[in-house]
Design a protein around this motif. Structure first.
Motif, PDB file in Angstrom:
ATOM      1  N   PRO A   1       0.815  -1.232   0.000  1.00  0.00           N
ATOM      2  CA  PRO A   1       0.000   0.000   0.000  1.00  0.00           C
ATOM      3  C   PRO A   1       0.840   1.271   0.000  1.00  0.00           C
ATOM      4  O   PRO A   1       0.472   2.265  -0.639  1.00  0.00           O
ATOM      5  N   TYR A   2       1.988   1.254   0.693  1.00  0.00           N
ATOM      6  CA  TYR A   2       2.870   2.422   0.634  1.00  0.00           C
ATOM      7  C   TYR A   2       3.442   2.591  -0.775  1.00  0.00           C
ATOM      8  O   TYR A   2       3.631   3.713  -1.254  1.00  0.00           O
ATOM      9  N   SER A   3       3.736   1.478  -1.452  1.00  0.00           N
ATOM     10  CA  SER A   3       4.207   1.552  -2.840  1.00  0.00           C
ATOM     11  C   SER A   3       3.165   2.224  -3.729  1.00  0.00           C
ATOM     12  O   SER A   3       3.506   3.034  -4.603  1.00  0.00           O
ATOM     13  N   ILE A   4       1.908   1.870  -3.522  1.00  0.00           N
ATOM     14  CA  ILE A   4       0.831   2.478  -4.311  1.00  0.00           C
ATOM     15  C   ILE A   4       0.822   3.990  -4.095  1.00  0.00           C
ATOM     16  O   ILE A   4       0.726   4.775  -5.053  1.00  0.00           O
ATOM     17  N   ALA A   5       0.936   4.414  -2.836  1.00  0.00           N
ATOM     18  CA  ALA A   5       0.945   5.847  -2.523  1.00  0.00           C
ATOM     19  C   ALA A   5       2.127   6.546  -3.195  1.00  0.00           C
ATOM     20  O   ALA A   5       1.953   7.596  -3.840  1.00  0.00           O
ATOM     21  N   LEU A   6       3.322   5.972  -3.064  1.00  0.00           N
ATOM     22  CA  LEU A   6       4.507   6.587  -3.668  1.00  0.00           C
ATOM     23  C   LEU A   6       4.394   6.639  -5.186  1.00  0.00           C
ATOM     24  O   LEU A   6       4.726   7.654  -5.814  1.00  0.00           O
ATOM     25  N   TRP A   7       3.953   5.530  -5.760  1.00  0.00           N
ATOM     26  CA  TRP A   7       3.851   5.452  -7.220  1.00  0.00           C
ATOM     27  C   TRP A   7       2.903   6.520  -7.766  1.00  0.00           C
ATOM     28  O   TRP A   7       3.214   7.192  -8.747  1.00  0.00           O
ATOM     29  N   LEU A   8       1.751   6.674  -7.121  1.00  0.00           N
ATOM     30  CA  LEU A   8       0.781   7.665  -7.607  1.00  0.00           C
ATOM     31  C   LEU A   8       1.321   9.083  -7.448  1.00  0.00           C
ATOM     32  O   LEU A   8       1.132   9.933  -8.327  1.00  0.00           O
ATOM     33  N   LEU A   9       2.001   9.355  -6.337  1.00  0.00           N
ATOM     34  CA  LEU A   9       2.590  10.681  -6.145  1.00  0.00           C
ATOM     35  C   LEU A   9       3.614  11.000  -7.235  1.00  0.00           C
ATOM     36  O   LEU A   9       3.734  12.140  -7.686  1.00  0.00           O
ATOM     37  N   GLU A  10       4.328   9.989  -7.676  1.00  0.00           N
ATOM     38  CA  GLU A  10       5.398  10.192  -8.642  1.00  0.00           C
ATOM     39  C   GLU A  10       4.945  10.069 -10.094  1.00  0.00           C
ATOM     40  O   GLU A  10       5.596  10.615 -10.992  1.00  0.00           O
ATOM     41  N   ASN A  11       3.834   9.342 -10.338  1.00  0.00           N
ATOM     42  CA  ASN A  11       3.531   8.953 -11.724  1.00  0.00           C
ATOM     43  C   ASN A  11       2.121   9.234 -12.215  1.00  0.00           C
ATOM     44  O   ASN A  11       1.836   8.990 -13.389  1.00  0.00           O
ATOM     45  N   TRP A  12       1.223   9.726 -11.351  1.00  0.00           N
ATOM     46  CA  TRP A  12      -0.141   9.964 -11.811  1.00  0.00           C
ATOM     47  C   TRP A  12      -0.459  11.457 -11.721  1.00  0.00           C
ATOM     48  O   TRP A  12      -0.570  11.997 -10.607  1.00  0.00           O
ATOM     49  N   PRO A  13      -0.608  12.126 -12.853  1.00  0.00           N
ATOM     50  CA  PRO A  13      -0.835  13.571 -12.843  1.00  0.00           C
ATOM     51  C   PRO A  13      -2.075  14.003 -12.060  1.00  0.00           C
ATOM     52  O   PRO A  13      -2.124  15.124 -11.563  1.00  0.00           O
ATOM     53  N   GLU A  14      -3.060  13.117 -11.943  1.00  0.00           N
ATOM     54  CA  GLU A  14      -4.312  13.460 -11.269  1.00  0.00           C
ATOM     55  C   GLU A  14      -4.222  13.386  -9.744  1.00  0.00           C
ATOM     56  O   GLU A  14      -5.192  13.692  -9.047  1.00  0.00           O
ATOM     57  N   VAL A  15      -3.092  12.974  -9.234  1.00  0.00           N
ATOM     58  CA  VAL A  15      -2.990  12.661  -7.803  1.00  0.00           C
ATOM     59  C   VAL A  15      -3.349  13.851  -6.913  1.00  0.00           C
ATOM     60  O   VAL A  15      -3.906  13.677  -5.819  1.00  0.00           O
ATOM     61  N   ASP A  16      -3.077  15.061  -7.369  1.00  0.00           N
ATOM     62  CA  ASP A  16      -3.331  16.230  -6.526  1.00  0.00           C
ATOM     63  C   ASP A  16      -4.767  16.736  -6.606  1.00  0.00           C
ATOM     64  O   ASP A  16      -5.172  17.555  -5.771  1.00  0.00           O
ATOM     65  N   VAL A  17      -5.514  16.276  -7.597  1.00  0.00           N
ATOM     66  CA  VAL A  17      -6.892  16.773  -7.738  1.00  0.00           C
ATOM     67  C   VAL A  17      -7.939  15.723  -7.371  1.00  0.00           C
ATOM     68  O   VAL A  17      -9.117  16.037  -7.256  1.00  0.00           O
ATOM     69  N   GLN A  18      -7.508  14.490  -7.170  1.00  0.00           N
ATOM     70  CA  GLN A  18      -8.431  13.421  -6.821  1.00  0.00           C
ATOM     71  C   GLN A  18      -8.323  13.085  -5.328  1.00  0.00           C
ATOM     72  O   GLN A  18      -7.239  13.141  -4.753  1.00  0.00           O
TER      73      GLN A  18
END
Length: 283
Positions: free
Chosen positions: A121-138
């Motif tokens: 689950p921490y990997s999922i959090a890190l990955w999204l912070l680093e690789n998903w542009p929508e992370v800050d708006v979702q």
């Protein structure tokens, strides 16, 4: 070690049946040495020399022994960014597809079960912070769950050794971890606070349903320890925890198609995943 102290063949089968009913994990004669070693460890810890005495102690759940007994059998081999292709699929395909059907302001919910000591689950959090542009708006909720209570406690602490971090770059480690001792690193508090950890037993329908409905579930490398009946029950429980159109990711040696026909197979560029069909009502 050839025999459990004082354990007959019948008693050995009884304790395996007990473990199966409580956890869904099936151990047969082929795994006898593994089972014996785990039970002997518990008997030694309790200073009990008779298997019959230990089994009675276990069944009475004296001092929470059932939980400790199950914890002894869980396999917790994991590390950050394991099966990275599924994380790529998550950020490039799965979440974008889920965003399109969500109501404004509705959270995207991701479940890692079993979560072991928190690497996934921490990997999922890190990955999204680093690789998903929508992370800050979702609005994203990540929940990690495991049947092993000691793992859940460790996951909340978020403290890891070198091996767990072997797939992460020095830049990522420097950004998201702080040194906590010799060859130990603790994930930063902001990330620890962003992931919720709970206990969950995949073959306990009430326990899985209390976690609510998810858009994506990671359930990797646990169903291989179940027999066919437990796998089907776990699959049905996971199905009921998915939103219509939601996705489930399994381990690379696992295939939902061989377990249950209720999911649809979806093939993306980075991974094959399984989807709850659109339009179904929850049971």
């Amino acid at each position: 070690m050839t025999e459990l102290p004082g354990a007959s063949e019948e008693e050995f089968r009884k304790i395996c049946d007990f473990l199966y009913r409580r956890s869904g994990m099936l151990f047969t004669e082929a795994k006898r040495y593994y089972v014996q070693r785990r039970i002997t460890e518990r008997m030694t810890a309790l200073e009990i020399s008779s298997f019959t005495t230990y089994f009675a102690y276990l069944r009475s759940d004296a001092d929470g022994e059932i939980e400790k007994f199950i914890n002894a059998f869980t396999v917790n081999e994991t590390y950050f960014y394991r099966e990275e292709h599924q994380l790529r699929c998550l950020s490039s395909d799965l979440l974008n597809e889920r965003v399109r059907v969500k109501r404004p302001g509705e959270a995207l919910r991701i479940w890692s079960v079993p979560c072991s000591t928190g690497e996934e689950p921490y990997s999922i959090a890190l990955w999204l912070l680093e690789n998903w542009p929508e992370v800050d708006v979702q609005d994203i909720e990540i929940i990690g769950s495991d049947i092993d209570t000691e793992c859940v406690t460790a996951a909340r602490q978020g403290d890891f050794g070198q091996r767990a971090l072997m797939r992460l770059t020095p830049a990522l480690i420097g950004k998201y971890f702080v040194s906590s001792g010799k060859d130990r690193w603790r994930i930063v508090e902001e990330i620890r606070q962003s992931v919720q950890f709970t206990t969950a037993n995949l073959v306990d329908t009430a326990e899985t349903r209390r976690h609510g409905i998810f858009d994506v579930i990671f359930c990797r490398n646990v169903l291989i320890y179940f027999d066919d009946a437990s796998r089907r029950l776990a699959a049905e429980n996971l199905f009921e925890c998915l939103a219509p159109g939601g996705f489930i990711c399994l381990g690379h040696t696992e295939s939902m198609s061989r377990i249950s026909p209720i999911f649809e197979v979806r093939r993306f560029a980075d991974a094959i995943v399984y989807q709850r069909p659109q339009g179904g009502m929850h049971g």
